[in-house]
Design a protein around this motif. Structure first.
Motif, mmCIF file in Angstrom:
data_model
loop_
_atom_site.group_PDB
_atom_site.id
_atom_site.type_symbol
_atom_site.label_atom_id
_atom_site.label_comp_id
_atom_site.label_asym_id
_atom_site.label_seq_id
_atom_site.Cartn_x
_atom_site.Cartn_y
_atom_site.Cartn_z
ATOM 1 N N VAL A 197 0.869 -1.173 0.000
ATOM 2 C CA VAL A 197 0.000 0.000 0.000
ATOM 3 C C VAL A 197 0.908 1.226 0.000
ATOM 4 C CG1 VAL A 197 -1.681 1.339 1.345
ATOM 5 C CG2 VAL A 197 -1.874 -1.139 1.257
ATOM 6 N N ALA A 198 0.514 2.269 -0.713
ATOM 7 C CA ALA A 198 1.249 3.534 -0.699
ATOM 8 C C ALA A 198 0.360 4.602 -0.078
ATOM 9 C CB ALA A 198 1.638 3.943 -2.116
ATOM 10 N N VAL A 199 0.993 5.541 0.592
ATOM 11 C CA VAL A 199 0.274 6.662 1.194
ATOM 12 C C VAL A 199 0.930 7.933 0.672
ATOM 13 C CG1 VAL A 199 -0.483 7.757 3.334
ATOM 14 C CG2 VAL A 199 -0.148 5.269 3.253
ATOM 15 N N GLN A 200 0.163 8.727 -0.058
ATOM 16 C CA GLN A 200 0.661 9.974 -0.646
ATOM 17 C C GLN A 200 -0.268 11.106 -0.210
ATOM 18 O OE1 GLN A 200 3.467 10.321 -2.379
ATOM 19 N NE2 GLN A 200 3.922 8.144 -2.358
ATOM 20 N N LEU A 201 0.039 11.694 0.928
ATOM 21 C CA LEU A 201 -0.822 12.731 1.489
ATOM 22 C C LEU A 201 -0.248 14.112 1.253
ATOM 23 C CD1 LEU A 201 -1.709 11.116 4.937
ATOM 24 C CD2 LEU A 201 -2.870 10.851 2.734
ATOM 25 N N ARG A 202 -1.113 15.091 1.284
ATOM 26 C CA ARG A 202 -0.734 16.499 1.193
ATOM 27 C C ARG A 202 -1.588 17.268 2.189
ATOM 28 N NH1 ARG A 202 3.620 17.947 -1.373
ATOM 29 N NH2 ARG A 202 2.716 19.972 -1.647
ATOM 30 N N VAL A 228 2.299 9.843 -6.882
ATOM 31 C CA VAL A 228 1.012 9.150 -7.031
ATOM 32 C C VAL A 228 0.978 8.435 -8.370
ATOM 33 C CG1 VAL A 228 -1.486 9.454 -7.299
ATOM 34 C CG2 VAL A 228 -0.284 10.646 -5.464
ATOM 35 N N GLY A 229 1.400 9.112 -9.427
ATOM 36 C CA GLY A 229 1.449 8.482 -10.744
ATOM 37 C C GLY A 229 2.346 7.260 -10.758
ATOM 38 N N ASP A 230 3.501 7.367 -10.100
ATOM 39 C CA ASP A 230 4.416 6.223 -10.017
ATOM 40 C C ASP A 230 3.758 5.048 -9.304
ATOM 41 O OD1 ASP A 230 6.379 7.784 -11.239
ATOM 42 O OD2 ASP A 230 7.394 8.248 -9.344
ATOM 43 N N CYS A 231 3.077 5.335 -8.209
ATOM 44 C CA CYS A 231 2.421 4.279 -7.433
ATOM 45 C C CYS A 231 1.309 3.617 -8.241
ATOM 46 C CB CYS A 231 1.867 4.840 -6.128
ATOM 47 S SG CYS A 231 3.161 5.370 -4.967
ATOM 48 N N LEU A 232 0.498 4.420 -8.912
ATOM 49 C CA LEU A 232 -0.579 3.855 -9.726
ATOM 50 C C LEU A 232 -0.014 3.006 -10.854
ATOM 51 C CD1 LEU A 232 -3.080 6.854 -9.964
ATOM 52 C CD2 LEU A 232 -3.116 4.919 -8.376
ATOM 53 N N ALA A 233 1.009 3.516 -11.537
ATOM 54 C CA ALA A 233 1.613 2.775 -12.643
ATOM 55 C C ALA A 233 2.221 1.461 -12.169
ATOM 56 C CB ALA A 233 2.673 3.629 -13.338
ATOM 57 N N ALA A 234 2.712 1.438 -10.933
ATOM 58 C CA ALA A 234 3.298 0.226 -10.374
ATOM 59 C C ALA A 234 2.234 -0.728 -9.829
ATOM 60 C CB ALA A 234 4.295 0.588 -9.272
ATOM 61 N N GLY A 235 0.979 -0.303 -9.856
ATOM 62 C CA GLY A 235 -0.098 -1.158 -9.368
ATOM 63 C C GLY A 235 -0.148 -1.260 -7.858
ATOM 64 N N ILE A 236 0.209 -0.168 -7.178
ATOM 65 C CA ILE A 236 0.169 -0.153 -5.716
ATOM 66 C C ILE A 236 -1.097 0.568 -5.272
ATOM 67 C CG2 ILE A 236 1.346 0.551 -3.606
ATOM 68 C CD1 ILE A 236 3.899 0.805 -5.367
ATOM 69 N N PRO A 237 -1.952 -0.097 -4.508
ATOM 70 C CA PRO A 237 -3.112 0.602 -3.956
ATOM 71 C C PRO A 237 -2.630 1.834 -3.198
ATOM 72 C CG PRO A 237 -3.256 -1.751 -3.542
ATOM 73 C CD PRO A 237 -1.881 -1.489 -4.072
ATOM 74 N N THR A 238 -3.189 2.987 -3.531
ATOM 75 C CA THR A 238 -2.655 4.249 -3.038
ATOM 76 C C THR A 238 -3.712 5.067 -2.314
ATOM 77 O OG1 THR A 238 -1.087 4.240 -4.878
ATOM 78 C CG2 THR A 238 -1.407 6.329 -3.738
ATOM 79 N N VAL A 239 -3.352 5.519 -1.123
ATOM 80 C CA VAL A 239 -4.204 6.394 -0.325
ATOM 81 C C VAL A 239 -3.740 7.819 -0.581
ATOM 82 C CG1 VAL A 239 -4.939 7.005 2.020
ATOM 83 C CG2 VAL A 239 -4.490 4.598 1.436
ATOM 84 N N VAL A 240 -4.671 8.686 -0.947
ATOM 85 C CA VAL A 240 -4.358 10.078 -1.263
ATOM 86 C C VAL A 240 -5.273 11.017 -0.486
ATOM 87 C CG1 VAL A 240 -3.532 9.533 -3.596
ATOM 88 C CG2 VAL A 240 -5.930 10.159 -3.252
ATOM 89 N N THR A 241 -4.812 12.234 -0.300
ATOM 90 C CA THR A 241 -5.638 13.268 0.305
ATOM 91 C C THR A 241 -6.631 13.769 -0.733
ATOM 92 O OG1 THR A 241 -3.653 13.929 1.496
ATOM 93 C CG2 THR A 241 -5.554 15.375 1.678
#
Length: 179
Positions: free
Chosen positions: A73-78, A89-102
């Motif tokens: 899981v990735a967490v990319q908050l702002r 965030v783009g890197d995480c999505l492209a790598a297929g990592i479920p990503t939590v964003v603000t």
């Protein structure tokens, strides 16, 4: 990495995840000042999760790719946004990592099925529950990974270039002199 990316919130949210998942690791990957890295290590000591924390700092492209490959899981908050979009965030999505964003800025434009959005005022305990739920739900992570990869492919440089070429060709066909 700097305070607006909310590293202390992420660290606080990680604390409730560690006991149910003793193999859980938290890695901060990317440029970070030594004072901030040391403050994160001290906070991790206070929370009792220091042995599960890595503050990698700036890494090579290969090490960054390896870190993405290890993430569940990735967490990319702002905390705030100035209208920019996050390359991470783009890197995480492209790598297929479920990503939590603000849920602010450009992250609001991402499809609901490609990321998990959280309010910018989310408390650490609630963020921890979001992370624990994601880590416990393989099917949800798989769906997010698939949708994230699809979204990243739609937003790639190649896709943008293709769209620009099509628009230029269309403008030329219309004869409006903009091509």
């Amino acid at each position: 990495m700097d305070p607006p990316t909310r590293p202390f919130l992420v660290l606080g949210a990680f604390r409730p995840v560690v006991p149910p998942s003793p193999r859980a690791r938290l890695a901060f990957v990317g440029p970070v000042s030594e004072p901030l890295a040391e403050a994160l290590r001290r906070r991790a000591d206070a929370l009792g999760v220091r042995s599960s924390l890595t503050v990698a700092g700036a890494v090579s492209a290969e090490a960054y790719a390896a870190a993405l490959g290890e993430a569940s899981v990735a967490v990319q908050l702002r905390a705030t946004t100035n209208g920019e979009a996050s390359a991470a965030v783009g890197d995480c999505l492209a790598a297929g990592i479920p990503t939590v964003v603000t849920e602010i800025g450009g992250a609001r434009e991402l499809p609901d099925d490609s990321v998990v959005r959280v309010d910018r005022r989310i408390p650490a305990e609630v963020l921890g529950a979001v992370l624990a739920d994601l880590l416990d739900d393989d099917m949800r992570r798989d769906r997010l990974a698939k949708a994230g990869r699809e979204e990243a492919s739609r937003r790639s440089f190649a896709a943008a270039a293709h769209t620009l070429v099509e628009l230029a060709a269309l403008a030329g066909e219309l004869g409006d002199g903009t091509a």
